[in-house]
Motif scaffolding. Structure first.
Motif: not given
Ligand code: GLV
Length: 322
Positions: A287-298, A303-308
């Motif tokens: 779960t903590r890895v999955a939460m970290g991934r959601l943060c990276v994605e956000a 900041l990189l993809d210019g989307r919400c």
């Protein structure tokens, strides 16, 4: 590369994933940053990755400055964030819903079973190394089958707890500000408190739910009932809970969160009919890895993809961004 401040240690491989896309400054050590460290660390960043321990308010957003575009909150609960203040500055805030639902629901049922079957109490008992022998009346607890589980707040986690409770034969009722599409009976909170054998809290912390469980609510519960809190500590008036447990107004409590975390009310530490865990709701590796991934994605989305980001709390912030 965009500059990102990270306030906490994260499990592998999240630090490496962040470093691929961002110029990362991570707060060192295991203790969270002080307010001053947080204000200084956030200054001039494009993005922040923070936890519920950090207060993200107008002062912090102003200290971060005009480059700040996104705050990834490493939690589903976001009572630590002034979302309106962020939106007003065009800063998108994202949280981590969904990926921690199951882990938190499992921890909730763990606490219920532990409390009712007296597992931690028995563990403490054995560690005192006193004499003991099995007998038909030794350390009796109670089972879940046929008991009423009262869910307060039927969001994702409340629903998952309801389903797990049903798997143990519990009858589920719920209280929620609005009727929900659900197979369970909705009750007014007062009625739920009067009926449930296990009252389990899953509402977010808001001004309306602060001290939702106060002396009056505890007095409405059955003397044989137990209270379980895996949401946010301040939903319960901890001093009133200690009084109610001492007086036998309710039979027990299982808590994963505390009103003044990391402090635990000393009265709770003295009571055998209380099970305490140190805010472990989402604390599994997966779960903590999955939460970290959601943060990276956000962070990457903004900041990189210019989307919400998919989990933006207020997409209006995206539209308001300069
Ligand atoms: C943890 O407490 C969370 O809200 O995810």
């Amino acid at each position: 590369m965009p500059s990102v401040y990270v306030s906490c240690r994260l499990p592998e491989p999240i630090p490496a994933e962040l470093a691929r896309s961002f110029d990362v400054t991570a707060h060192p050590g295991d203790l969270p940053p002080t307010r001053e460290e947080l204000l200084a660390g956030s200054a001039g960043r494009d993005g922040l990755l923070v936890t519920p321990l950090e207060r993200i308010d107008a002062e912090l957003l102003d200290a971060a400055g005009p480059r700040l575009r996104v705050v990834a909150n490493h939690a589903v609960g976001y009572d630590n964030v002034d979302v309106a203040a962020a939106t007003a500055r065009g800063v998108v805030v994202a949280n981590t819903p969904g990926v921690l639902t199951r882990a938190t629901a499992e921890l909730t049922l763990t606490l219920v079973l532990d409390l009712l079957r007296r597992v931690t109490e028995g563990d403490r008992f054995l560690r005192r190394r006193g004499p003991w022998i099995w007998s038909p009346v030794f350390m009796l607890g109670s089972g879940l089958d046929g008991k009423t589980l009262g869910i307060v707040g039927l969001g994702r986690i409340g629903r998952a707890v309801a389903q797990l409770g049903e798997a143990f034969g519990m009858r589920v009722v719920y209280a929620s500000p609005r009727p929900q599409q659900a197979p369970w009976k909705r009750l007014e909170l007062a009625e739920l408190l009067a009926r449930a054998d296990v009252v389990s809290l899953h509402c977010p912390l808001t001004p309306e739910t602060r001290h939702l469980v106060d002396a009056q609510a505890l007095a409405a519960m059955r003397p044989s009932a137990v209270l379980v809190n895996t949401t946010r500590g301040p939903v319960v008036d901890e001093a009133a809970l200690v009084d109610a447990l001492r007086a036998g107004t309710i039979a027990g409590a299982a808590l994963d969160v505390y009103e003044r975390e990391p402090e635990v009310h000393p009265g709770l530490l003295e009571l055998e009919q209380v099970v305490l865990s140190p805010h472990l709701g989402s604390a599994t590796v997966e779960t903590r890895v999955a939460m970290g991934r959601l943060c990276v994605e956000a962070l990457e989305a903004v900041l990189l993809d210019g989307r919400c980001p998919a989990n933006a709390l207020d997409p209006a912030a995206w539209r308001a961004a300069p």
